[in-house]
Design an enzyme around this catalytic site. Structure first.
Site: not given
Ligand code: NAD
Ligand code: UDP
Length: 331
Positions: A42, A63, A67, A82, A123, A154, A168
């Protein structure tokens, strides 16, 4: 659909591609938003426009750890989880941390939801179906996942997170919603994300070779980010008696091959980039298309943005980023 009363919402992963768009949508709906993010994949720049927004707060935290006390004192009405890197090169860079992010991170957020009496949206992902033997993929399909391959940190992490959510909910501890998100694209993807849309668009704009893995005949179905965010919000706000309404696929069912995507981007950008084939990554799914019947029936949701329109917006965004500086889109 619109909420009259303001509710405090926690968005874990809110600085990422999807999370930052979700924060925008929640603020537009009148909510107060706390974004929790360790700023791994991010970026602050995704949230820069919210710096002076009094209803928005960014808390930097991983995370995998419990928290912070400050957050545990707050009462959230909704928690979106997410937090997890989504692109294969990013989630494979530290596979142990990726797995723990899904398992421990989801547990910490479920505990926070239980304490707050909040509803939690997880998500999840189409990757829980693995390399699917069933096409298109409906929610009843249990998947075909290699549990020890390079994508397992993943896929299996996300599967375990769904298991935790289901447990839960079954135990009456938290109300949960699970969105199985299929490939999504749009502005604020990272240029160095490694995913096919960002790679191909950036390569075409720069006149670099287009990298096609394998022969390009594998398929994906690409959903524009605004449609996806609308689906997440509808799913979270869907009022159901059951504490767990089961997983819901969210994605665009229009399926195309990687080669077809490349052709469209080249035509749209007028680029003369050459196409170069690279080896297909291990466990790369052959095809993927969501069955979104359930989302239509339960949420009245279907994607509305056609691929051409979404791709055009994405190309324009990356072109603007490139003008800001060659590495801007990856900062
Ligand atoms: P992204 O990598 O842009 O965003 C993920 C965010 O989570 C980032 O800001 C990252 O810094 C934060 N993050 C990761 N691990 C963390 C941790 N341990 N503690 C705190 N923050 C953490 O990805 P995205 O594309 O925005 O995806 C968001 C969510 O949606 C994810 O969970 C992903 O698995 C899910 N998803 C996305 C897609 C897609 O096509 N973009 C498809 C399927 C699922
Ligand atoms: N892909 C490709 N060239 C790239 C990046 C990805 O051909 O530069 C392929 C990749 O092998 C996969 C598809 O495009 O078959 C989608 O990849 P992405 O990483 O975007 O999503 P996922 O595989 O996680 O669905």
């Amino acid at each position: 659909m619109r909420h009259r009363e303001s509710t405090l919402v926690l968005v874990a992963g809110g600085a990422g591609f999807l999370g930052s768009h979700l924060c925008d949508r929640l603020l537009a709906e009148g909510h107060e938003v706390v974004c929790l993010d360790h700023l791994g994949t991010g970026r602050r720049r995704n949230l820069r426009h919210l710096e002076r927004e009094p209803r928005f707060d960014l808390v930097t935290h991983d995370v995998v750890q419990p928290l912070p006390a400050r957050l545990r004192r707050q009462r959230f009405a909704r928690i979106y989880n997410l937090a997890c890197p989504a692109s294969p090169p990013h989630y494979q860079a530290d596979p142990e941390h990726t797995l723990l992010t899904s398992v421990l991170g989801t547990r910490h957020l479920l505990l926070a939801a239980e304490e707050s009496g909040a509803r939690l949206l997880q998500a999840s992902t189409s990757e829980i179906y693995g390399d699917p033997e069933m096409h298109p993929q409906a929610e009843g399909y249990w998947g075909h996942v290699n549990p020890t391959g390079p994508r397992a940190c993943y896929d299996e992490g996300k599967r375990a997170a769904e298991t935790l959510c289901a447990d839960y909910a079954r135990a009456g501890r938290t109300a949960v919603r699970v969105a199985r998100i299929f490939n999504t694209y749009g502005p604020r993807m990272r240029a160095d994300d490694g995913r096919v849309v960002s790679n191909v668009v950036c390569q075409a704009l720069a006149g670099d070779d287009i990298t096609v893995y394998g022969d390009g005949s594998q398929t994906r179905s690409f959903c524009y980010v605004d449609d996806l965010i609308d689906g997440l919000y509808r799913l979270m706000e869907h009022e159901a008696q059951a504490r767990d309404i089961g997983a819901v696929n969210l994605g665009n069912p229009v399926e195309l091959t990687v080669s077809d995507l490349v052709r469209r981007v080249l035509a749209m950008t007028g680029s003369s980039s050459a196409v170069v084939n690279h080896p297909l990554p291990v466990d790369d799914p052959r095809r993927r298309r969501p069955d979104i019947t359930r989302a239509g029936e339960i949420l009245g949701w279907a994607p509305r943005v056609p691929l051409e329109q979404g791709l055009r917006a994405t190309v324009m965004w990356f072109a603007d980023e490139a003008e800001d500086g060659p590495r801007a889109a990856s900062r």
